[in-house]
Design a protein around this motif. Sequence first.
Motif, short mmCIF file in Angstrom:
data_model
loop_
_atom_site.label_atom_id
_atom_site.label_comp_id
_atom_site.label_asym_id
_atom_site.label_seq_id
_atom_site.Cartn_x
_atom_site.Cartn_y
_atom_site.Cartn_z
N UNK A 121 0.83 -1.20 0.00
CA UNK A 121 0.00 0.00 0.00
C UNK A 121 0.87 1.26 0.00
N UNK A 122 1.92 1.25 0.84
CA UNK A 122 2.82 2.40 0.86
C UNK A 122 3.57 2.56 -0.45
N UNK A 123 3.93 1.44 -1.09
CA UNK A 123 4.62 1.52 -2.38
C UNK A 123 3.73 2.14 -3.44
N UNK A 124 2.47 1.73 -3.49
CA UNK A 124 1.56 2.32 -4.46
C UNK A 124 1.36 3.81 -4.20
N UNK A 125 1.29 4.16 -2.91
CA UNK A 125 1.14 5.57 -2.54
C UNK A 125 2.35 6.38 -3.01
#
Length: 259
Positions: A121-125
Amino acid sequence: MKTALILFFAVYLVNEYRRFARKPEQIIWVMAVFGGVPAYLVSRQNLSTGLLIASLVFFITFLGVKSTRIHIGIILLAAFAFWIVVNYYKQMPFLKAYQIGRIDNWLHPVTKLRGQPDQVTGGKFGLSIGSWLGTGIGRGYIKRDLPEAANDIILAVIGEELGLVGICILLLFYLSLLFCIIQTALKAPDRYGALLCGGVAIHIFLHTAMNIMVVTGAMPNTGVTLPFVSSGGTSLLCFMAEIALVLSVSREVRPEKSL
């Protein structure tokens, strides 16, 4: 281990080429003993490394045998097994709790509005923040909040700071490297050198593809490093050793005569 498997199969497939040409079904036992058993033992502690070993053995044997009908059957069987795992992963006794959680987060992604987000999720963000040109080198935020940001999701950090343009340039470097390795394999003086270069190309491609798919959410988080970029001395040394093997093969390639 993966570098050792490349060296072993390059020698073994050259020596046993005639036998496998006469009896192609015997490659199943070779893949099971020298690929399946190590993959199973490693996957008990690290599932992603086990999958990498199994995939590496599959593809290098695909290159080294004359008949590929066995490999086509294995692909169909693997697709069926993948369907079973996706639909019944919670009932799989060999999957650990954190592995089930990763598959669940992959199949049912949920953006965490409170608390610390997971890596995917943080990577996509981070990729969404980076947009085309990124926020600038050293100005990223996800590397400060997410665990192991310099290893598993380093591509997301690059995307946040350098944007889509920076990622495309990095992918261009990978494609150029793979192209040079494949060219060396095609011009190798013998089958051993060709299989050696082919195995190295497959290894680098699998690592790169799996890391990109994890960061973009195309597959569950596996903890696979991005070659030559992710932090970690062991991974870097292994890939550098494999590049040295390719260079040793390229030294034996005779230059083309100009007209």
